[in-house]
Scaffold this motif. Structure first.
Motif, mmCIF file in Angstrom:
data_model
loop_
_atom_site.group_PDB
_atom_site.id
_atom_site.type_symbol
_atom_site.label_atom_id
_atom_site.label_comp_id
_atom_site.label_asym_id
_atom_site.label_seq_id
_atom_site.Cartn_x
_atom_site.Cartn_y
_atom_site.Cartn_z
ATOM 1 N N ASN A 47 26.721 -49.618 8.962
ATOM 2 C CA ASN A 47 25.448 -50.305 9.182
ATOM 3 C C ASN A 47 24.859 -50.914 7.919
ATOM 4 O O ASN A 47 23.860 -51.644 8.007
ATOM 5 C CB ASN A 47 24.450 -49.341 9.828
ATOM 6 C CG ASN A 47 24.640 -49.249 11.321
ATOM 7 O OD1 ASN A 47 24.187 -50.097 12.076
ATOM 8 N ND2 ASN A 47 25.351 -48.212 11.757
ATOM 9 N N LYS A 81 22.270 -54.098 8.098
ATOM 10 C CA LYS A 81 20.911 -54.183 7.535
ATOM 11 C C LYS A 81 20.844 -55.287 6.488
ATOM 12 O O LYS A 81 19.810 -55.972 6.356
ATOM 13 C CB LYS A 81 20.467 -52.828 6.990
ATOM 14 C CG LYS A 81 21.201 -52.290 5.770
ATOM 15 C CD LYS A 81 20.606 -52.717 4.443
ATOM 16 C CE LYS A 81 21.367 -52.119 3.286
ATOM 17 N NZ LYS A 81 20.892 -52.640 1.971
ATOM 18 N N HIS A 116 20.164 -58.569 8.121
ATOM 19 C CA HIS A 116 18.740 -58.745 8.441
ATOM 20 C C HIS A 116 17.959 -59.176 7.201
ATOM 21 O O HIS A 116 17.070 -60.033 7.274
ATOM 22 C CB HIS A 116 18.162 -57.450 8.998
ATOM 23 C CG HIS A 116 18.619 -57.119 10.382
ATOM 24 N ND1 HIS A 116 18.425 -57.964 11.455
ATOM 25 C CD2 HIS A 116 19.266 -56.025 10.883
ATOM 26 C CE1 HIS A 116 18.934 -57.417 12.547
ATOM 27 N NE2 HIS A 116 19.459 -56.249 12.221
ATOM 28 N N TYR A 154 16.725 -46.936 9.855
ATOM 29 C CA TYR A 154 16.767 -47.748 8.638
ATOM 30 C C TYR A 154 17.089 -49.209 8.958
ATOM 31 O O TYR A 154 16.470 -50.132 8.413
ATOM 32 C CB TYR A 154 17.789 -47.170 7.663
ATOM 33 C CG TYR A 154 17.917 -47.952 6.386
ATOM 34 C CD1 TYR A 154 16.799 -48.427 5.709
ATOM 35 C CD2 TYR A 154 19.167 -48.235 5.849
ATOM 36 C CE1 TYR A 154 16.905 -49.155 4.533
ATOM 37 C CE2 TYR A 154 19.285 -48.955 4.661
ATOM 38 C CZ TYR A 154 18.159 -49.414 4.016
ATOM 39 O OH TYR A 154 18.275 -50.134 2.851
ATOM 40 N N VAL A 155 18.041 -49.433 9.846
ATOM 41 C CA VAL A 155 18.368 -50.800 10.238
ATOM 42 C C VAL A 155 17.145 -51.489 10.846
ATOM 43 O O VAL A 155 16.833 -52.646 10.523
ATOM 44 C CB VAL A 155 19.551 -50.824 11.230
ATOM 45 C CG1 VAL A 155 19.770 -52.232 11.780
ATOM 46 C CG2 VAL A 155 20.827 -50.320 10.559
ATOM 47 N N ASN A 156 16.422 -50.779 11.701
ATOM 48 C CA ASN A 156 15.225 -51.359 12.321
ATOM 49 C C ASN A 156 14.128 -51.613 11.286
ATOM 50 O O ASN A 156 13.365 -52.581 11.407
ATOM 51 C CB ASN A 156 14.709 -50.434 13.423
ATOM 52 C CG ASN A 156 15.559 -50.503 14.677
ATOM 53 O OD1 ASN A 156 16.123 -51.554 14.991
ATOM 54 N ND2 ASN A 156 15.661 -49.393 15.400
ATOM 55 N N CYS A 162 14.613 -52.567 8.204
ATOM 56 C CA CYS A 162 14.974 -53.821 7.537
ATOM 57 C C CYS A 162 14.831 -55.015 8.474
ATOM 58 O O CYS A 162 14.523 -56.126 8.029
ATOM 59 C CB CYS A 162 16.399 -53.727 7.001
ATOM 60 S SG CYS A 162 16.583 -52.528 5.653
ATOM 61 N N ARG A 163 15.048 -54.792 9.760
ATOM 62 C CA ARG A 163 14.888 -55.867 10.737
ATOM 63 C C ARG A 163 13.412 -56.250 10.888
ATOM 64 O O ARG A 163 13.073 -57.439 10.946
ATOM 65 C CB ARG A 163 15.438 -55.444 12.098
ATOM 66 C CG ARG A 163 15.229 -56.479 13.204
ATOM 67 C CD ARG A 163 15.580 -55.924 14.574
ATOM 68 N NE ARG A 163 17.013 -55.710 14.728
ATOM 69 C CZ ARG A 163 17.597 -54.530 14.896
ATOM 70 N NH1 ARG A 163 16.846 -53.427 14.922
ATOM 71 N NH2 ARG A 163 18.895 -54.439 15.041
ATOM 72 N N ALA A 218 12.029 -54.666 2.781
ATOM 73 C CA ALA A 218 13.462 -54.514 3.026
ATOM 74 C C ALA A 218 14.238 -54.451 1.718
ATOM 75 O O ALA A 218 15.125 -53.607 1.537
ATOM 76 C CB ALA A 218 13.960 -55.659 3.894
ATOM 77 N N LYS A 249 13.429 -45.030 2.470
ATOM 78 C CA LYS A 249 14.890 -45.049 2.354
ATOM 79 C C LYS A 249 15.404 -43.698 1.841
ATOM 80 O O LYS A 249 16.439 -43.197 2.316
ATOM 81 C CB LYS A 249 15.324 -46.169 1.411
ATOM 82 C CG LYS A 249 16.808 -46.162 1.082
ATOM 83 C CD LYS A 249 17.689 -46.382 2.302
ATOM 84 C CE LYS A 249 19.166 -46.416 1.918
ATOM 85 N NZ LYS A 249 19.479 -47.423 0.879
#
Length: 235
Positions: free
Chosen positions: A59, A63, A66, A131-133, A135-136, A143, A217
């Motif tokens: 992932n 990220k 994004h 974490y991905v969300n 950064c999205r 981010a 993070k």
């Protein structure tokens, strides 16, 4: 009455705070990582960590994609694209993900086990997806600031390159190539992101947002290890 705003820190003061936060909160201090570096993990525990950390590795380029979409300047996008290429590779069979698969094989995991995520723990999925969300949905400042754990990455990679051959001689040394490659990448990427955050965070509010993003993070990395360690603990 006029509203009084708190003055912004200087760029150097912000850097000091970011570095201090990263050093204090980075997951090298987590008990599981301490046990790893002291040679106290069983083969099963190491395999569980490698298998679950692979979901995080998969992932990282997601990220970064994004973040790439948020960057306003072509030069910034060209530079950030390099991070995706570092992990996904420029060609098939290259890149950080492939090197992590080699690590998995070196600790005794089948490549298909890793690719299918059959050993993925729900709490690890939750932390990584969060974490991905982040950064999205966050701002570009948040981010990019969240990536500043890269400031600590070279040190932990060097520790693993030193301690793994000594404590886990059963691991094929070729499987440690991921750690080796991340030393120069982490130095380069951490320095670049830090320069951007110092430039963009012009107000105290923005600076606090950058610190909060880095703290988040650190929580993600810590939570990932919490889940793996809990599963590894005697029942």
């Amino acid at each position: 009455m006029h509203e009084t705003r708190t003055a912004a820190w200087s760029a150097e003061q912000l850097e000091d705070r970011l570095r201090a936060l990263a050093a204090a909160r980075y997951h090298d201090r987590h008990p599981f990582n301490r046990r790893m570096h002291e040679g106290e993990l069983s083969r099963e525990e190491l395999r569980r960590w490698v298998a679950n950390r692979f979901y995080y590795q998969c992932n990282i380029p997601v990220k970064d994609a994004h973040i790439l979409a948020k960057l306003p300047l072509p030069a910034q996008r060209r530079s950030w694209l390099r991070r995706i290429q570092d992990h996904d590779g420029r060609t098939e069979g290259d890149g950080g993900l492939e090197r992590w698969l080699h690590l998995g094989e070196a600790v005794g995991l089948d490549r298909e086990e890793l690719l299918s995520h059959e050993h993925l723990l729900p709490g690890v999925r939750l932390a990584v997806d969060g974490y991905v969300n982040f950064c999205r949905n966050g701002t570009v400042l948040e981010a990019v600031a969240s990536s500043l754990t890269e400031l600590c990455a070279p040190s932990i990679m060097l520790t693993r390159l030193e301690t793994f051959p000594r404590h886990y001689p059963w691991i094929d040394a070729a499987g440690l190539s991921y750690f080796r490659s991340r030393v120069p990448q982490g130095r380069r990427d951490g320095g670049e992101a830090l320069a951007w955050v110092k430039e963009w965070a012009a107000t105290r509010e923005q600076q606090q947002c950058a610190l909060a993003a880095l703290s988040f993070k650190c929580d993600v990395l810590w939570s990932l290890l919490d889940v793996v360690a809990l599963r590894s603990a005697p029942r």
